[in-house]
Design an enzyme around this catalytic site. Structure first.
Site, PDB file in Angstrom:
ATOM      1  N   LYS A 182      38.321   5.782  36.298  1.00  0.00           N
ATOM      2  CA  LYS A 182      38.420   4.929  35.178  1.00  0.00           C
ATOM      3  C   LYS A 182      38.781   3.211  35.713  1.00  0.00           C
ATOM      4  O   LYS A 182      39.519   3.488  36.566  1.00  0.00           O
ATOM      5  CB  LYS A 182      39.273   5.205  33.967  1.00  0.00           C
ATOM      6  CG  LYS A 182      40.809   5.617  34.474  1.00  0.00           C
ATOM      7  CD  LYS A 182      41.769   6.005  33.528  1.00  0.00           C
ATOM      8  CE  LYS A 182      43.134   6.078  33.950  1.00  0.00           C
ATOM      9  NZ  LYS A 182      43.872   7.032  33.147  1.00  0.00           N
ATOM     10  N   TYR A 202      55.477 -25.433  39.966  1.00  0.00           N
ATOM     11  CA  TYR A 202      55.687 -25.860  38.754  1.00  0.00           C
ATOM     12  C   TYR A 202      57.010 -25.616  37.941  1.00  0.00           C
ATOM     13  O   TYR A 202      57.704 -24.718  38.276  1.00  0.00           O
ATOM     14  CB  TYR A 202      54.569 -24.956  37.813  1.00  0.00           C
ATOM     15  CG  TYR A 202      53.195 -25.089  37.695  1.00  0.00           C
ATOM     16  CD1 TYR A 202      52.862 -26.381  37.305  1.00  0.00           C
ATOM     17  CD2 TYR A 202      52.253 -24.423  38.183  1.00  0.00           C
ATOM     18  CE1 TYR A 202      51.312 -26.813  37.039  1.00  0.00           C
ATOM     19  CE2 TYR A 202      50.998 -24.621  38.287  1.00  0.00           C
ATOM     20  CZ  TYR A 202      50.520 -25.851  37.870  1.00  0.00           C
ATOM     21  OH  TYR A 202      49.321 -26.332  37.653  1.00  0.00           O
TER      22      TYR A 202
HETATM   23  C1  LIG Z   1      44.736   8.052  33.860  1.00  0.00           C
HETATM   24  C2  LIG Z   1      44.709   9.454  33.518  1.00  0.00           C
HETATM   25  C3  LIG Z   1      44.976  10.250  34.599  1.00  0.00           C
HETATM   26  C4  LIG Z   1      45.231   9.824  36.176  1.00  0.00           C
HETATM   27  O1  LIG Z   1      46.439   9.594  36.081  1.00  0.00           O
HETATM   28  P1  LIG Z   1      47.197   9.305  37.585  1.00  0.00           P
HETATM   29  O2  LIG Z   1      48.725   9.042  36.971  1.00  0.00           O
HETATM   30  O3  LIG Z   1      46.703   7.914  37.905  1.00  0.00           O
HETATM   31  O4  LIG Z   1      46.892  10.334  38.404  1.00  0.00           O
HETATM   32  C5  LIG Z   1      44.671  11.672  34.419  1.00  0.00           C
HETATM   33  N1  LIG Z   1      44.613  11.929  32.924  1.00  0.00           N
HETATM   34  C6  LIG Z   1      44.502  11.054  31.762  1.00  0.00           C
HETATM   35  C7  LIG Z   1      44.413  11.504  30.636  1.00  0.00           C
HETATM   36  C8  LIG Z   1      44.609   9.764  32.167  1.00  0.00           C
HETATM   37  O5  LIG Z   1      44.508   8.860  31.333  1.00  0.00           O
END
Ligand SMILES: *Cc1c(COP(=O)(O)O)cnc(C)c1O
Length: 376
Positions: free
Chosen positions: A51, A271
């Site tokens: 993702k 800044y």
């Molecule tokens: C993002 C996500 C993962 C992966 O999690 P990690 O901690 O990066 O291994 C797995 N399951 C779900 C539902 C997620 O949202």
């Protein structure tokens, strides 16, 4: 990316243009991390969570490298992410963690993408789509086991079970849930969620179970079930806080010096003059800022490295540049165009995340688009 080369009349090979930053993504290390996780989880199968553009590293390149390594199950968060990928991953299954927005059901079915049903409503819509299309459609049922984010709540389980049992149109691939504290192996929430997941598994007997993220893979075999879903560990992030990281780094980031100078005592730096030189200092201004994903919270607290020497960030992180104190280096060590390490041998993604008071996930997913990206 063809930064600076977008105008048609400029004919130049990108590799000939000096970039302001170099982001190297080590696909071989990624593949070894996948192997490491798959071995840890066996006999459970290992999926990959890709993702958010594979945590900022390039969903297509990452997924293809993992496909080569034998991975056949890929999770994304949004349907659009699955649509972008599915044609390029022959033989693999794509799952949509957030489930479907109303209206996407038919497209999802046609593309053979598998939604995660997080609510009765999503499940009913998917069932109705299957009936309408006269097809049996695959689905994962997600249950909320204690995170209150996504998933069918306990009170809706009987209805979900009844629908699943009577429907000839749904192919129930997995029951699933997500751990809220998997990175903390001491947390009581892990065994509590495990008990609840086992309860769900009994209620939906005969169905395969998908439970562990990266942290869950390292919590013990009881968390592995049938399919594990790691994300961050594949990309080199530590799956468990406070323990030695068993994963290999995948990302390296170096950025260029755009100016060096020596300032007298009392000089105001950056800044809002949030840093005033106490004595004469040598400074380097680097081509990285918050527009490149460098957290602004690193102002006056983070550091970069050169030849292993720590170069503290002085003043505020700007949009496109950041100033570091290079007084600890030999006077001629850095020149215009010299490279300084942001992520690499001396600073992991977890190190820079903790300096910025965030997590490695945020460091990776915010990595900017102005770096020259190379895959090796
Ligand atoms: C993002 C996500 C993962 C992966 O999690 P990690 O901690 O990066 O291994 C797995 N399951 C779900 C539902 C997620 O949202």
């Amino acid at each position: 990316m063809n930064i600076g080369l977008r105008q048609k009349h400029i004919v130049a090979d990108e590799s000939e243009v000096a970039a302001s930053g170099y982001l190297a993504i080590d696909l071989a290390a990624l593949q070894r991390n996948y192997e490491r996780i798959a071995a840890q989880a066996a006999p459970a199968r290992a999926a990959a969570v890709v993702k958010a553009n594979a945590y900022g590293l390039g969903a297509l390149q990452i997924s293809r490298a993992l496909l080569t390594q034998g991975c056949r199950d890929f999770f994304v968060a949004e349907f659009v992410e699955a649509m972008e990928l599915h044609a390029d991953l022959p033989g693999a299954t794509l799952y949509v963690l957030n489930g479907l927005q109303p209206g996407n059901e038919v497209m999802c079915a046609q593309a053979n993408i598998v939604p995660v049903a997080n609510s009765l409503e999503q499940l009913k819509r998917w069932h109705a789509t299957a009936v309408k299309l006269g097809r049996k459609l695959p689905v994962i049922l997600q249950f909320d086991t204690g995170m209150s984010r996504l998933g069918i709540p306990p009170e809706d389980r009987p209805e979900a079970k009844a629908l699943a049992a009577e429907s000839e149109s749904l192919d129930l691939l997995y029951v699933m849930s997500h751990l809220a504290s998997a990175d903390d192996n001491e947390s009581d929430q892990n065994p509590a969620q495990l008990v609840e997941m086992q309860q769900v598994s009994e209620e939906f007997s005969g169905m395969s179970v998908c439970f562990a993220n990266s942290g869950g893979v390292f919590l013990g075999t009881q968390y592995h079930a049938d399919l594990v879903r790691p994300g961050i560990a594949l990309y080199g992030g530590a799956p468990t806080g406070g323990r030695q990281n068993p994963m290999e780094p995948v990302v390296k980031l170096d950025v260029a010096v755009v100016q060096t100078r020596t300032v007298p005592p009392g000089a105001a730096i950056g800044y809002s003059s949030s840093f005033i030189a106490a004595s004469q200092m040598r400074l380097a201004t680097l081509a990285i800022g918050y527009a490149d994903g460098l957290p602004r919270s690193l102002s006056n607290r983070g550091a970069f490295y050169h030849g292993g020497v720590r170069l503290p960030i002085v003043g505020r992180v700007s949009m496109d540049s950041t100033i570091v104190d290079v007084s600890a280096l030999a006077p001629d060590a850095l020149q215009l165009g010299s490279l300084v390490e942001v992520i690499g041998q001396h600073q992991t993604i977890d190190d820079i995340a903790s300096a910025a008071d965030t997590i490695s996930y945020e460091i990776l997913t915010r990595l900017g688009t102005r770096y020259r990206r190379t895959y090796c």
